[in-house]
Design an enzyme around this catalytic site. Structure first.
Site, PDB file in Angstrom:
ATOM      1  N   SER A 166     -40.876 105.622 -49.402  1.00  0.00           N
ATOM      2  CA  SER A 166     -39.973 105.842 -50.531  1.00  0.00           C
ATOM      3  C   SER A 166     -39.960 107.321 -50.886  1.00  0.00           C
ATOM      4  CB  SER A 166     -40.442 105.036 -51.749  1.00  0.00           C
ATOM      5  OG  SER A 166     -39.737 105.400 -52.924  1.00  0.00           O
TER       6      SER A 166
ATOM      7  N   TYR B 146     -47.074 102.339 -57.504  1.00  0.00           N
ATOM      8  CA  TYR B 146     -46.063 102.391 -56.443  1.00  0.00           C
ATOM      9  C   TYR B 146     -46.077 103.723 -55.689  1.00  0.00           C
ATOM     10  CZ  TYR B 146     -41.542 101.800 -54.114  1.00  0.00           C
ATOM     11  OH  TYR B 146     -40.549 101.690 -53.169  1.00  0.00           O
TER      12      TYR B 146
END
Length: 246
Positions: free
Chosen positions: A125, A138
């Site tokens: 990501s 995350y």
């Protein structure tokens, strides 16, 4: 699906194992669609938070197809929170799914990829490239995933195995659907992306297809951010322009 189409265009018959967290229709639909296009496909399921699952998924795919040419590790979960508010349970599950699951998949795939001189692609990501306030565990998991993949790229290079990372930016997915249903949020996000739109799943799939195809045969250890130019635009948001004039 585009991977299947590209393989068929090259005269190949793709063989794909589609994996999901639990027995559900989406992966069954994808498997059926691949078969209807002339490929072979099976639908598998298992929660990567269970350390026994990655090996079982790989074993099932190898038993069905006789080997592996590519691994695409795309599983990921998010649980937004300030880091000091993240519970130990949430932290552990995020790392189990987002990082350990990919590591165990890679370990199980290694002998088969070594035999085929294959390739692996991990979905990280842009939040693994830049710190993302309020993302909980995350960002740390995705940063670690990128380093895992790049280390594997070096360790596996002698075996002819390529390993790369694709890092999506702001993208329409089931996880983000609720947020983009708010037109104000959607417009505000589009306004700060140089290409002026939110990414689509096909945008990410296209890059993954490239990364596992012969077209990228001299590419390994790379992290390609697919974000419409957003992460490279940060300096553009500074008011005013630099000048040598007093």
């Amino acid at each position: 699906m585009r991977i299947t189409e590209a393989a068929l265009a090259r005269g190949e018959r793709p063989r794909i194992a589609v994996c999901g967290r639990e027995a559900a229709e989406p992966q069954e639909q994808i498997a059926r669609a691949v078969r209807e296009m002339g490929g072979e496909a099976i639908a598998l399921y298992g929660d990567l938070a269970d350390a026994n699952v990655p090996g079982k998924l790989v074993d099932a795919a190898v038993a069905e197809f006789g080997g592996l040419d590519a691994l695409v590790s795309n599983a990921g979960i998010a649980s937004p929170a300030k880091l000091c508010d993240v519970s130990l349970e949430e932290w552990t599950r995020m790392f189990d799914v987002n990082l350990r699951g990919s590591w165990l998949l890679a370990k199980s795939c290694y002998p088969h990829l070594k035999e085929s001189r294959g390739t692996a692609c991990f979905t990280s990501s842009m939040s693994g490239q830049l710190p993302h306030e309020g993302s909980g565990a995350y960002s740390p998991t995705k940063a670690a995933l990128t380093m895992l993949a790049q280390t594997l790229a070096l360790e596996w290079a002698a075996d002819g195995i390529r390993v790369n990372v694709v890092s999506p930016g702001m993208t329409h997915t089931p996880m983000s659907a609720k947020m983009y249903a708010d037109p104000d949020i959607k417009r505000a996000r589009e306004a700060i992306i140089p290409l002026a739109r939110i990414g689509e799943p096909r945008d990410i799939a296209n890059v993954i297809e490239f990364m596992i195809s012969p077209l990228s045969s001299f590419v390994t250890g790379q992290d390609l951010c697919v974000d419409g130019g957003f992460t490279k635009s940060i300096l553009s948001h500074i008011p005013g322009r630099p000048s040598s004039k007093s």
